[in-house]
Design a protein around this motif. Structure first.
Motif, PDB file in Angstrom:
ATOM      1  N   ALA A  27       3.836   0.247  12.903  1.00 22.04           N
ATOM      2  CA  ALA A  27       4.466  -0.120  11.546  1.00 22.04           C
ATOM      3  C   ALA A  27       5.900   0.261  11.391  1.00 22.04           C
ATOM      4  O   ALA A  27       6.650  -0.370  11.177  1.00 22.04           O
ATOM      5  N   GLN A  28       6.074   1.603  11.798  1.00 21.03           N
ATOM      6  CA  GLN A  28       7.383   2.198  11.647  1.00 21.03           C
ATOM      7  C   GLN A  28       8.037   1.577  13.000  1.00 21.03           C
ATOM      8  O   GLN A  28       9.341   1.366  12.460  1.00 21.03           O
ATOM      9  N   GLY A  29       7.875   1.219  13.797  1.00 18.42           N
ATOM     10  CA  GLY A  29       8.587   0.552  14.958  1.00 18.42           C
ATOM     11  C   GLY A  29       8.854  -0.771  14.600  1.00 18.42           C
ATOM     12  O   GLY A  29      10.123  -1.116  14.981  1.00 18.42           O
ATOM     13  N   ILE A  30       8.102  -1.636  13.583  1.00 19.88           N
ATOM     14  CA  ILE A  30       8.742  -2.783  13.453  1.00 19.88           C
ATOM     15  C   ILE A  30       9.501  -2.864  12.069  1.00 19.88           C
ATOM     16  O   ILE A  30       9.947  -3.914  11.475  1.00 19.88           O
ATOM     17  N   GLY A  31       9.583  -1.496  11.551  1.00 16.74           N
ATOM     18  CA  GLY A  31      10.474  -1.369  10.438  1.00 16.74           C
ATOM     19  C   GLY A  31       9.783  -1.636   8.860  1.00 16.74           C
ATOM     20  O   GLY A  31      10.071  -2.206   7.984  1.00 16.74           O
ATOM     21  N   MET A  32       8.388  -1.591   9.284  1.00 18.68           N
ATOM     22  CA  MET A  32       7.500  -1.905   7.876  1.00 18.68           C
ATOM     23  C   MET A  32       7.304  -0.385   7.156  1.00 18.68           C
ATOM     24  O   MET A  32       7.162   0.422   7.642  1.00 18.68           O
ATOM     25  N   SER A  33       7.453  -0.594   5.738  1.00 20.60           N
ATOM     26  CA  SER A  33       7.056   0.750   5.069  1.00 20.60           C
ATOM     27  C   SER A  33       5.590   1.085   5.125  1.00 20.60           C
ATOM     28  O   SER A  33       4.903   0.189   5.442  1.00 20.60           O
ATOM     29  N   GLY A  34       5.252   2.260   4.889  1.00 19.67           N
ATOM     30  CA  GLY A  34       4.037   2.837   4.922  1.00 19.67           C
ATOM     31  C   GLY A  34       3.228   2.093   3.845  1.00 19.67           C
ATOM     32  O   GLY A  34       2.116   1.890   4.094  1.00 19.67           O
ATOM     33  N   THR A  35       3.712   1.862   2.824  1.00 13.79           N
ATOM     34  CA  THR A  35       3.086   1.177   1.578  1.00 13.79           C
ATOM     35  C   THR A  35       2.874  -0.260   1.954  1.00 13.79           C
ATOM     36  O   THR A  35       1.493  -0.750   1.513  1.00 13.79           O
ATOM     37  N   GLY A  36       3.578  -1.038   2.471  1.00 16.50           N
ATOM     38  CA  GLY A  36       3.238  -2.125   3.110  1.00 16.50           C
ATOM     39  C   GLY A  36       2.255  -2.289   4.012  1.00 16.50           C
ATOM     40  O   GLY A  36       1.375  -2.991   3.960  1.00 16.50           O
ATOM     41  N   ALA A  37       2.198  -1.133   5.016  1.00 14.25           N
ATOM     42  CA  ALA A  37       1.226  -1.324   5.966  1.00 14.25           C
ATOM     43  C   ALA A  37      -0.165  -0.902   5.475  1.00 14.25           C
ATOM     44  O   ALA A  37      -1.056  -1.509   5.716  1.00 14.25           O
ATOM     45  N   ARG A  38       0.037  -0.011   4.404  1.00 16.80           N
ATOM     46  CA  ARG A  38      -1.318   0.479   3.759  1.00 16.80           C
ATOM     47  C   ARG A  38      -1.768  -0.680   3.064  1.00 16.80           C
ATOM     48  O   ARG A  38      -3.244  -1.060   3.164  1.00 16.80           O
ATOM     49  N   ALA A  39      -1.125  -1.521   2.329  1.00 17.29           N
ATOM     50  CA  ALA A  39      -1.716  -2.757   1.667  1.00 17.29           C
ATOM     51  C   ALA A  39      -2.272  -3.546   2.712  1.00 17.29           C
ATOM     52  O   ALA A  39      -3.260  -4.268   2.054  1.00 17.29           O
ATOM     53  N   ILE A  40      -1.681  -3.790   3.770  1.00 20.83           N
ATOM     54  CA  ILE A  40      -2.343  -4.948   4.807  1.00 20.83           C
ATOM     55  C   ILE A  40      -3.454  -4.412   4.997  1.00 20.83           C
ATOM     56  O   ILE A  40      -4.599  -5.009   5.274  1.00 20.83           O
ATOM     57  N   ILE A  41      -3.478  -3.017   5.370  1.00 21.44           N
ATOM     58  CA  ILE A  41      -4.853  -2.459   5.971  1.00 21.44           C
ATOM     59  C   ILE A  41      -6.052  -2.455   4.949  1.00 21.44           C
ATOM     60  O   ILE A  41      -7.129  -2.955   5.263  1.00 21.44           O
ATOM     61  N   ASP A  42      -5.627  -2.048   3.714  1.00 19.51           N
ATOM     62  CA  ASP A  42      -6.699  -2.247   2.461  1.00 19.51           C
ATOM     63  C   ASP A  42      -7.239  -3.692   2.161  1.00 19.51           C
ATOM     64  O   ASP A  42      -8.189  -3.871   2.112  1.00 19.51           O
ATOM     65  N   ARG A  43      -6.205  -4.562   2.149  1.00 21.67           N
ATOM     66  CA  ARG A  43      -6.748  -6.005   1.964  1.00 21.67           C
ATOM     67  C   ARG A  43      -7.617  -6.342   3.280  1.00 21.67           C
ATOM     68  O   ARG A  43      -8.521  -7.131   2.875  1.00 21.67           O
ATOM     69  N   GLY A  44      -7.196  -6.192   4.446  1.00 23.86           N
ATOM     70  CA  GLY A  44      -7.984  -6.407   5.566  1.00 23.86           C
ATOM     71  C   GLY A  44      -9.423  -5.951   5.443  1.00 23.86           C
ATOM     72  O   GLY A  44     -10.147  -6.690   5.855  1.00 23.86           O
ATOM     73  N   ILE A  45      -9.413  -4.741   5.118  1.00 22.62           N
ATOM     74  CA  ILE A  45     -10.775  -4.039   5.413  1.00 22.62           C
ATOM     75  C   ILE A  45     -11.689  -4.837   4.122  1.00 22.62           C
ATOM     76  O   ILE A  45     -12.803  -4.680   4.404  1.00 22.62           O
ATOM     77  N   ALA A  46     -11.116  -4.969   3.061  1.00 21.68           N
ATOM     78  CA  ALA A  46     -11.785  -5.587   1.805  1.00 21.68           C
ATOM     79  C   ALA A  46     -12.247  -6.867   2.260  1.00 21.68           C
ATOM     80  O   ALA A  46     -13.562  -7.213   1.890  1.00 21.68           O
ATOM     81  N   SER A  47     -11.480  -7.507   3.158  1.00 19.27           N
ATOM     82  CA  SER A  47     -12.155  -8.983   3.461  1.00 19.27           C
ATOM     83  C   SER A  47     -12.815  -8.940   4.816  1.00 19.27           C
ATOM     84  O   SER A  47     -13.851  -9.721   4.839  1.00 19.27           O
ATOM     85  N   GLU A  48     -12.895  -7.951   5.380  1.00 16.40           N
ATOM     86  CA  GLU A  48     -14.006  -7.821   6.628  1.00 16.40           C
ATOM     87  C   GLU A  48     -14.112  -6.513   6.710  1.00 16.40           C
ATOM     88  O   GLU A  48     -13.887  -5.770   7.882  1.00 16.40           O
ATOM     89  N   PRO A  49     -14.940  -6.078   5.938  1.00 22.27           N
ATOM     90  CA  PRO A  49     -15.739  -4.580   5.858  1.00 22.27           C
ATOM     91  C   PRO A  49     -16.240  -4.125   7.200  1.00 22.27           C
ATOM     92  O   PRO A  49     -16.533  -2.851   7.318  1.00 22.27           O
ATOM     93  N   LEU A  50     -17.024  -5.148   8.025  1.00 21.13           N
ATOM     94  CA  LEU A  50     -17.784  -4.733   9.196  1.00 21.13           C
ATOM     95  C   LEU A  50     -16.917  -5.039  10.569  1.00 21.13           C
ATOM     96  O   LEU A  50     -17.509  -4.677  11.540  1.00 21.13           O
ATOM     97  N   ALA A  51     -15.795  -5.310  10.200  1.00 22.82           N
ATOM     98  CA  ALA A  51     -14.929  -5.330  11.652  1.00 22.82           C
ATOM     99  C   ALA A  51     -14.961  -4.205  12.221  1.00 22.82           C
ATOM    100  O   ALA A  51     -14.851  -3.024  11.318  1.00 22.82           O
ATOM    101  N   GLY A  52     -14.834  -4.057  13.506  1.00 23.60           N
ATOM    102  CA  GLY A  52     -14.674  -2.660  14.223  1.00 23.60           C
ATOM    103  C   GLY A  52     -12.992  -2.403  14.253  1.00 23.60           C
ATOM    104  O   GLY A  52     -12.223  -3.243  13.839  1.00 23.60           O
TER     105      GLY A  52
END
Length: 67
Positions: A25-50
């Motif tokens: 995330a840092q390497g592509i210039g994304m904020s930690g807040t933005g990355a966290r939001a993407i991760i959180d939404r992704g986990i919510a949509s696919e909680p069983l993904a590895g």
């Protein structure tokens, strides 16, 4: 009554994946807040993904979000 707390599990998963994806995330210039939001939404949509599958998807979603 079980001691299993799904919210705590989800928070721990978000933190674990944030640690693993923070360099990307840092390497592509994304904020930690933005990355966290993407991760959180992704986990919510696919909680069983590895972790490996989810990290690949999260990287793609981060790139799309910056596009």
């Amino acid at each position: 009554m079980s001691g299993h707390d799904p919210d705590a599990d989800r928070a721990a998963t978000v933190e674990r994946l944030m640690e693993r994806l923070s360099g990307f995330a840092q390497g592509i210039g994304m904020s930690g807040t933005g990355a966290r939001a993407i991760i959180d939404r992704g986990i919510a949509s696919e909680p069983l993904a590895g972790d490996v599958d989810f990290m690949a998807k999260a990287r793609t979603w981060m790139l799309i979000a910056l596009g």
